[in-house]
Design a protein around this motif. Structure first.
Motif, PDB file in Angstrom:
ATOM      1  N   ASP A  60     -52.605  -3.085  34.823  1.00 19.11           N
ATOM      2  CA  ASP A  60     -53.673  -2.204  35.538  1.00 19.11           C
ATOM      3  C   ASP A  60     -54.886  -3.205  36.249  1.00 19.11           C
ATOM      4  OD1 ASP A  60     -56.213  -3.105  33.650  1.00 19.11           O
ATOM      5  OD2 ASP A  60     -53.745  -3.068  32.263  1.00 19.11           O
ATOM      6  N   ALA A  61     -55.056  -2.055  36.685  1.00 24.52           N
ATOM      7  CA  ALA A  61     -56.341  -2.673  38.373  1.00 24.52           C
ATOM      8  C   ALA A  61     -57.544  -3.826  37.148  1.00 24.52           C
ATOM      9  CB  ALA A  61     -57.495  -1.584  38.296  1.00 24.52           C
ATOM     10  N   ARG A  62     -58.164  -3.885  35.741  1.00 25.30           N
ATOM     11  CA  ARG A  62     -58.845  -4.343  35.668  1.00 25.30           C
ATOM     12  C   ARG A  62     -58.191  -5.956  35.126  1.00 25.30           C
ATOM     13  NH1 ARG A  62     -64.042  -3.641  34.779  1.00 25.30           N
ATOM     14  NH2 ARG A  62     -64.022  -1.513  35.372  1.00 25.30           N
ATOM     15  N   ASP A  67     -53.430   3.693  37.341  1.00 25.62           N
ATOM     16  CA  ASP A  67     -54.486   2.873  38.336  1.00 25.62           C
ATOM     17  C   ASP A  67     -53.597   2.815  39.500  1.00 25.62           C
ATOM     18  OD1 ASP A  67     -56.010   2.590  36.418  1.00 25.62           O
ATOM     19  OD2 ASP A  67     -55.699   0.453  35.784  1.00 25.62           O
ATOM     20  N   LEU A  83     -57.636   1.622  44.559  1.00 21.63           N
ATOM     21  CA  LEU A  83     -58.872   0.986  42.572  1.00 21.63           C
ATOM     22  C   LEU A  83     -56.825  -0.377  42.692  1.00 21.63           C
ATOM     23  CD1 LEU A  83     -60.186   0.815  40.350  1.00 21.63           C
ATOM     24  CD2 LEU A  83     -58.653   1.984  39.251  1.00 21.63           C
ATOM     25  N   LYS A  98     -59.323   6.766  43.733  1.00 25.52           N
ATOM     26  CA  LYS A  98     -58.069   6.792  43.566  1.00 25.52           C
ATOM     27  C   LYS A  98     -57.070   7.674  44.554  1.00 25.52           C
ATOM     28  CE  LYS A  98     -55.670   6.392  39.968  1.00 25.52           C
ATOM     29  NZ  LYS A  98     -56.157   7.191  39.064  1.00 25.52           N
TER      30      LYS A  98
END
Length: 622
Positions: free
Chosen positions: A383-385, A415, A422, A561
């Motif tokens: 995921d992005a984070r 994401d 993102l 997004k």
């Protein structure tokens, strides 16, 4: 930083090659993908006419030993055939893109026990509008006969098809039907618009042909390079059972090296090491696979008189291709027998080609490898984070031993969607960490590179296309911010903040290949949702050696997004403007959720950059 730091990874996935970069317009051109089935499977070929007028089947009667299947077309009607006749048509890969005024090379093989009068046409998707046509009129074709013709399009359609029709009663056999645009890149078979999109990234290397495509779910369906060289008519093709489609392997071992040469990129060949997703060859019988790897290297590097180099020369490239890197398998570290077999590959290649750098599938970023290697693979999909937070992944990696090859990275899942802003920002932050650790990170490439919009096996991807158009996702454009980092000088940099606000940044000096001038570049990712005021201070340099003007390039959008599309292909793409005031101190505003690049002309080395925010509520760290 290494000259090879940022490149691309090509895998035959999502119809990236077949129906994509490889410009062949006919799908299943040799009728092989259906195999020996009854009733015959000829997909995507279809019949023109009903069962009372025509019968189509396949049989093992071809003149090509490697491709025994041919198509048998029996026509029952004669003078009473419908207008236009009966026959077969091929829609290509979700429609052929035919453009008015352009020419197309047609090749097909046929035979018949009687006379032949066949019309070969390019039409729209309904078959009603003819775009180009030629006729085959022969009387003595009892033996297989090759037809070559150029079709000039009198009209355009992005959803066209190729038709073979006749109004003559009798039996005709067809095989190896090919249609290629004449305007491929340098005549090498690559679709021009897709080639240009990759070339514009200025990749330092290209890793090929996979990925899981190399392994296969089972070894019988793995990519075997020896079956992808020589005349295209003799290439048997194979079913890629990981990504579930047939490839004629027109894009083969030779073409991949030609692609690397055309891109000016170092080739990185990933070969099968006796391991598929379901099988592992016992070390006692691995030597045929080892020899196949050695032969594949000789094909690329051997002189024109060598066994395999002579085949390359006969294909049109007498001079060796440069090959300095090979990867022994793909994602196989934890598979049975990987290490035992790896050591046999390593020893044989090191003895025969001591200069080749070998890449292990085992991650050495945290734990020292238990086997010799020049580099090791590192893959990250998350995921992005998580990806953004991995900017410091290699900060504590040992500076001694093999270097890292981040050969596959991407933000995936919700994401990313089909390719979001993102995702690209998180990936940019990660790449800045790789820049700052480029003493031990040798190479990095995004994955996957291509997706045909009609076959989204994996998402997101860097470049999206159909038969006639293409666009880059935000992750594609993000990589443009890093294409000048190859061989650039990394500068010492510090980002002063007073909180954990999500920023990442890096600074380099690079030479523009066009104007040959040196530039200072500062890249900053604002991964947060607030505007940040940034002050960039440059120390260790005479202020008079910095130009007072510069440029700013920003990648952002109204919604994190947001995605690009065929309707809005550049909704999220770099926007460049002039800096109002450059020099030793630069005041700038970072938009929320943005990647910003500052370029200033310089004529001197820079030893330190200090960047500070004047917004006391946020702190960033570099």
């Amino acid at each position: 930083m290494p000259d090879t730091l940022f490149g691309v990874f090509f895998e035959e996935i999502n119809h990236a090659g077949a129906g994509g970069l490889w410009a062949e317009l006919v799908s299943n051109r040799g009728f092989e993908s259906g195999g020996h089935h009854s009733p015959s499977i000829i997909d995507p070929w279809s019949i023109i006419g009903n069962d009372s007028l025509i019968k189509v089947s396949t049989e093992a009667s071809s003149c090509f030993k490697q491709n025994p299947i041919a198509l048998r077309m029996e026509v029952f009607c004669g003078n009473d055939c419908p207008v236009g006749g009966v026959g077969i048509y091929n829609p290509g890969y979700w429609g052929m893109n035919i453009e008015k005024g352009k020419t197309y090379n047609l090749v097909l093989y046929f035979r018949s026990l009687g006379s032949v009068n066949v019309s070969v046409s390019l039409t729209d998707s309904t078959g009603l509008q003819t775009l180009a046509t030629t006729n085959i009129i022969r009387t003595d074709v009892s033996n297989w006969t090759k037809l070559e013709a150029k079709l000039e399009a009198k009209g355009s359609s992005s959803n066209a098809r190729l038709q073979l029709t006749t109004g003559t009663k009798g039996v005709i056999w067809f095989d190896q039907v090919s249609l290629m645009p004449t305007d491929t890149y340098k005549g090498h078979g690559f679709r021009k618009d897709l080639f240009k999109m990759v070339a514009d990234m200025k990749p330092a290397f290209i890793r090929f042909p996979g990925g899981c495509f190399v392994e296969g779910e089972y070894l019988r369906n793995a990519f075997r390079w020896k079956e992808t060289i020589g005349a295209w008519e003799e290439r048997p093709g194979h079913f890629g059972d990981v990504w579930f489609y047939w490839t004629d392997d027109g894009l083969g071992h030779y073409e991949f090296f030609q692609l690397a040469e055309d891109l000016g990129a170092e080739p990185i060949w990933v070969f099968n090491n006796g391991i598929s997703h379901q099988e592992s060859v016992d070390p006692s019988v691995i030597m045929p696979f080892v020899q196949e790897a050695l032969d594949g290297i000789e094909f690329a590097r051997g002189d024109a008189n060598s066994t395999w180099g002579s085949i390359r020369a006969a294909m049109g490239h007498p001079e060796p291709f440069g090959l300095k890197y090979v990867a022994i398998g793909n994602e196989d570290c934890n598979k049975k027998y990987y290490r035992e077999n790896y050591l046999q590959f390593y020893a044989a290649i090191r003895q025969a080609y001591p200069d080749i750098k070998m890449i292990s599938n085992c991650d050495g970023s945290r734990v020292k490898l238990d086997h010799p290697a020049d580099m090791y693979d590192f893959h990250i999909y998350s995921d992005a984070r998580t990806v953004f937070s991995m900017a410091n992944t290699f900060d504590d990696t040992s500076r001694v031993g093999p270097k890292a090859f981040v050969s596959e990275y991407a933000v995936t899942g919700d994401d990313a969607g089909l390719g979001s802003l993102l995702a690209s920002l998180a990936e940019a932050g990660f790449l800045m960490g790789l820049e700052k650790n480029s003493d031990i990170v040798e190479m990095a490439s995004y994955a996957p590179l291509f997706v045909n919009t009609n076959d989204k096996r994996w998402k997101p991807d860097a470049i999206v296309f159909d038969s006639s158009q293409s666009y880059g996702t935000p992750s594609y454009w993000m990589q443009h911010f890093f294409k000048d980092s190859n061989g650039a000088t990394l500068l010492k940099s510090t980002l002063h903040t007073n909180s954990s606000y999500p920023l990442e940044a890096s600074a380099i000096v690079f030479q523009d290949p066009v104007d040959k001038k040196n530039y200072l570049r500062v890249k900053v990712v604002n991964f947060g949702s607030s505007t940040v005021n940034l002050k960039i201070s440059i120390d260790g340099l005479d202020p008079n050696l910095l130009d007072t003007s510069g440029s700013k390039t920003v990648l952002t959008s109204a919604n994190v997004k947001d995605e690009n599309s065929f309707a809005f292909p550049q909704k999220i793409s770099p926007v460049t403007s002039m800096l109002e005031k450059a020099g030793r101190n630069i005041d700038a505003v970072l938009l929320p959720h943005s990647l910003t690049c500052f370029d200033v002309l310089t004529k001197s080395d820079i030893t330190e950059i200090t960047s500070t925010t004047d917004d006391k509520s946020y702190v960033s760290s570099m």
